[in-house]
Write a protein that holds these residues in place. Structure first.
Motif, mmCIF file in Angstrom:
data_model
loop_
_atom_site.group_PDB
_atom_site.id
_atom_site.type_symbol
_atom_site.label_atom_id
_atom_site.label_comp_id
_atom_site.label_asym_id
_atom_site.label_seq_id
_atom_site.Cartn_x
_atom_site.Cartn_y
_atom_site.Cartn_z
ATOM 1 N N ARG A 1 -5.620 54.895 -87.709
ATOM 2 C CA ARG A 1 -5.841 53.663 -86.946
ATOM 3 C C ARG A 1 -7.228 53.117 -87.233
ATOM 4 O O ARG A 1 -8.175 53.879 -87.404
ATOM 5 C CB ARG A 1 -5.720 53.951 -85.440
ATOM 6 N N TRP A 2 -7.318 51.776 -87.230
ATOM 7 C CA TRP A 2 -8.604 51.144 -87.494
ATOM 8 C C TRP A 2 -8.815 49.967 -86.570
ATOM 9 O O TRP A 2 -8.009 49.040 -86.559
ATOM 10 C CB TRP A 2 -8.674 50.689 -88.952
ATOM 11 N N HIS A 3 -9.881 50.021 -85.793
ATOM 12 C CA HIS A 3 -10.291 48.873 -84.985
ATOM 13 C C HIS A 3 -11.635 48.392 -85.487
ATOM 14 O O HIS A 3 -12.616 49.120 -85.476
ATOM 15 C CB HIS A 3 -10.388 49.243 -83.493
ATOM 16 N N ASP A 4 -11.658 47.137 -85.945
ATOM 17 C CA ASP A 4 -12.887 46.547 -86.453
ATOM 18 C C ASP A 4 -13.466 45.612 -85.386
ATOM 19 O O ASP A 4 -12.722 44.865 -84.750
ATOM 20 C CB ASP A 4 -12.584 45.758 -87.728
ATOM 21 N N GLU A 5 -14.795 45.687 -85.203
ATOM 22 C CA GLU A 5 -15.452 44.885 -84.156
ATOM 23 C C GLU A 5 -15.127 43.404 -84.284
ATOM 24 O O GLU A 5 -14.938 42.711 -83.290
ATOM 25 C CB GLU A 5 -16.965 45.065 -84.238
ATOM 26 N N GLU A 6 -15.104 42.929 -85.522
ATOM 27 C CA GLU A 6 -14.912 41.503 -85.756
ATOM 28 C C GLU A 6 -13.435 41.147 -85.928
ATOM 29 O O GLU A 6 -12.963 40.137 -85.424
ATOM 30 C CB GLU A 6 -15.660 41.144 -87.036
ATOM 31 N N LEU A 7 -12.712 42.005 -86.632
ATOM 32 C CA LEU A 7 -11.330 41.671 -87.017
ATOM 33 C C LEU A 7 -10.290 42.199 -86.039
ATOM 34 O O LEU A 7 -9.116 41.866 -86.126
ATOM 35 C CB LEU A 7 -11.037 42.225 -88.419
ATOM 36 N N GLY A 8 -10.719 43.051 -85.110
ATOM 37 C CA GLY A 8 -9.763 43.636 -84.162
ATOM 38 C C GLY A 8 -8.969 44.765 -84.801
ATOM 39 O O GLY A 8 -9.395 45.351 -85.793
ATOM 40 N N TRP A 9 -7.792 45.049 -84.224
ATOM 41 C CA TRP A 9 -6.951 46.109 -84.784
ATOM 42 C C TRP A 9 -6.346 45.622 -86.096
ATOM 43 O O TRP A 9 -5.814 44.518 -86.163
ATOM 44 C CB TRP A 9 -5.813 46.466 -83.838
ATOM 45 N N VAL A 10 -6.417 46.460 -87.106
ATOM 46 C CA VAL A 10 -5.785 46.136 -88.381
ATOM 47 C C VAL A 10 -4.687 47.183 -88.602
ATOM 48 O O VAL A 10 -4.913 48.375 -88.403
ATOM 49 C CB VAL A 10 -6.797 46.176 -89.548
ATOM 50 N N SER A 11 -3.503 46.720 -88.957
ATOM 51 C CA SER A 11 -2.372 47.635 -89.128
ATOM 52 C C SER A 11 -2.497 48.462 -90.409
ATOM 53 O O SER A 11 -2.943 47.953 -91.436
ATOM 54 C CB SER A 11 -1.068 46.821 -89.179
ATOM 55 N N PRO A 12 -2.069 49.731 -90.355
ATOM 56 C CA PRO A 12 -2.067 50.532 -91.595
ATOM 57 C C PRO A 12 -1.185 49.892 -92.672
ATOM 58 O O PRO A 12 -1.431 50.083 -93.858
ATOM 59 C CB PRO A 12 -1.524 51.905 -91.179
ATOM 60 N N ALA A 13 -0.182 49.124 -92.245
ATOM 61 C CA ALA A 13 0.652 48.432 -93.230
ATOM 62 C C ALA A 13 -0.191 47.447 -94.041
ATOM 63 O O ALA A 13 0.179 47.077 -95.152
ATOM 64 C CB ALA A 13 1.790 47.690 -92.530
ATOM 65 N N GLU A 14 -1.344 47.043 -93.494
ATOM 66 C CA GLU A 14 -2.245 46.170 -94.242
ATOM 67 C C GLU A 14 -3.381 46.960 -94.911
ATOM 68 O O GLU A 14 -3.693 46.746 -96.071
ATOM 69 C CB GLU A 14 -2.832 45.092 -93.310
ATOM 70 N N PHE A 15 -4.009 47.899 -94.155
ATOM 71 C CA PHE A 15 -5.202 48.514 -94.752
ATOM 72 C C PHE A 15 -4.912 49.680 -95.699
ATOM 73 O O PHE A 15 -5.737 49.968 -96.564
ATOM 74 C CB PHE A 15 -6.256 48.856 -93.678
ATOM 75 N N ILE A 16 -3.758 50.324 -95.565
ATOM 76 C CA ILE A 16 -3.459 51.407 -96.523
ATOM 77 C C ILE A 16 -3.216 50.834 -97.938
ATOM 78 O O ILE A 16 -3.849 51.285 -98.899
ATOM 79 C CB ILE A 16 -2.271 52.286 -96.051
ATOM 80 N N PRO A 17 -2.351 49.814 -98.079
ATOM 81 C CA PRO A 17 -2.205 49.215 -99.416
ATOM 82 C C PRO A 17 -3.524 48.664 -99.964
ATOM 83 O O PRO A 17 -3.792 48.770 -101.162
ATOM 84 C CB PRO A 17 -1.193 48.081 -99.196
ATOM 85 N N LEU A 18 -4.347 48.120 -99.070
ATOM 86 C CA LEU A 18 -5.643 47.601 -99.510
ATOM 87 C C LEU A 18 -6.541 48.742 -100.008
ATOM 88 O O LEU A 18 -7.190 48.632 -101.051
ATOM 89 C CB LEU A 18 -6.330 46.857 -98.364
ATOM 90 N N ALA A 19 -6.564 49.827 -99.249
ATOM 91 C CA ALA A 19 -7.356 50.993 -99.652
ATOM 92 C C ALA A 19 -6.869 51.508 -101.015
ATOM 93 O O ALA A 19 -7.660 51.916 -101.855
ATOM 94 C CB ALA A 19 -7.260 52.095 -98.606
ATOM 95 N N GLU A 20 -5.563 51.437 -101.231
ATOM 96 C CA GLU A 20 -5.014 51.878 -102.520
ATOM 97 C C GLU A 20 -5.468 50.950 -103.637
ATOM 98 O O GLU A 20 -5.838 51.389 -104.713
ATOM 99 C CB GLU A 20 -3.477 51.937 -102.438
ATOM 100 N N GLU A 21 -5.451 49.653 -103.330
ATOM 101 C CA GLU A 21 -5.825 48.663 -104.340
ATOM 102 C C GLU A 21 -7.304 48.738 -104.684
ATOM 103 O O GLU A 21 -7.697 48.536 -105.836
ATOM 104 C CB GLU A 21 -5.485 47.270 -103.793
ATOM 105 N N ARG A 22 -8.149 49.038 -103.699
ATOM 106 C CA ARG A 22 -9.600 48.989 -103.911
ATOM 107 C C ARG A 22 -10.231 50.362 -104.153
ATOM 108 O O ARG A 22 -11.449 50.520 -104.040
ATOM 109 C CB ARG A 22 -10.283 48.326 -102.721
#
Ligand code: C2E
Ligand code: MG
Ligand code: MG
Ligand code: MG
Length: 276
Positions: free
Chosen positions: A63-84
């Motif tokens: 799980r990831w809660h960002d101060e500015e962006l709020g909760w970000v779903s793993p469906a979004e940040f896991i693929p991003l982490a893979e890409e970057r």
């Protein structure tokens, strides 16, 4: 007139693309920062035996809660982490932190029965000495206490390599599960050669099996086939009592979903599900 519509259409498209790219860049830089500050969190979701009703393990979900962006779903940040190229750092942290929590529960006399399931990314397959690395990171937890979940599509990327890797993971003592099973296209012969313990029936089938005879047949077939091959089955996305009853009648082994509990933090998980 036609040209004008086209022109403004392209303008909108560019703007949407630019916004998208901006969000991605922003997410990537915030994720990098969150990782370096160890600001991610883990949630845990219980799994139950469908015959006895007993707790048989839990899945770790990042799980990831960002101060500015709020909760970000793993469906979004896991693929991003893979890409970057951030997925290795993220995965290492999830495994180490999940195992640290497992030990902390033991120390409180609240041992988790069964095993703790951890999601593994296909990109980790490229890691040199992956098996040794996983074994080191999980210490002092023993591999026998963990189930590594790999998606069916990850297995399919390079079947020969996946067969070898699954064998080495099992020899090291880890249990191995195929996640989202039924959404890829693995053949029966291939399934025979993979060294896995568990098939996790994808939640898309569970969700529609009571309305759609074909989806029901797919779940029944997966469960029957798993039994023939000596594999455990865990159904994901179990949201109602009717889902549970249908799965039990089919002989599915275990069950996970909102019907029992949503993923929650370690303290809430322990309060609700761990005795001792
Ligand atoms: P997954 O491994 O298949 O995890 C199951 C997903 O289903 C989780 O979504 C969970 O919250 C959700 N879920 C559980 N029960 C129900 C239910 O009854 N109904 C519905 N609608 N959903 C349910 P989540 O946490 O958003 O994670 C999405 C995916 O992100 C995971 O799918 C997994 O592929 C990936 N992921 C999450 N954490 C990690 C991680 O630490 N490492 C890696 N590599 N991937 C992760
Ligand atoms: Mg999973
Ligand atoms: Mg899944
Ligand atoms: Mg999934």
């Amino acid at each position: 007139h036609h040209a004008k519509v086209c022109h403004s259409g392209i303008g909108l498209y560019d703007a949407a693309m630019a916004r998208n790219l901006h969000r991605k860049e922003q997410l990537a830089s915030h994720l990098r920062r969150a990782l370096s500050r160890q600001a991610l969190m883990l949630h845990f979701q219980p799994q139950f035996d469908l015959t006895s009703g007993e707790l048989v393990g839990a899945e770790v979900l990042c799980r990831w809660h960002d101060e500015e962006l709020g909760w970000v779903s793993p469906a979004e940040f896991i693929p991003l982490a893979e890409e970057r190229g951030l997925i290795h750092e993220l995965s290492d942290w999830v495994l180490a932190e999940g195992c640290r929590q497992l030990q902390a529960w033991k120390a409180e006399g609240k041992t988790l029965p069964g095993s703790l399931s951890i999601n593994i990314s296909a990109q980790q397959f490229d890691t040199e000495d992956l098996v040794e690395r996983l074994r080191d990171l999980c210490l002092p937890v023993q591999p026998q206490e963990l189930t590594l979940e790999l998606t069916e599509s990850a297995f399919m990327d390079d079947p020969a390599m996946a067969i070898k890797l699954s064998q080495r993971l099992r020899e090291a003592g880890f249990r191995v599960a195929i996640d989202d099973f039924g959404t890829g296209y693995s053949s029966l012969a291939y399934l025979r050669d993979l060294h896995v313990d568990t098939l996790k029936v994808d939640m898309s089938f569970v969700r529609s099996m009571l309305r759609d005879e074909r989806d029901r047949t797919i779940v029944e077939t997966i469960v029957a086939m798993a039994r023939t091959l000596g594999l455990r089955t865990v159904a994901e996305g179990v949201e109602t009592r009717d889902h549970e009853q249908a799965l039990r009648a089919m002989g599915c082994g275990a069950s996970q979903g909102f019907y029992y509990g949503r993923p929650c933090d370690a303290a809430a998980f322990s309060r609700q599900w761990l005795s001792g």
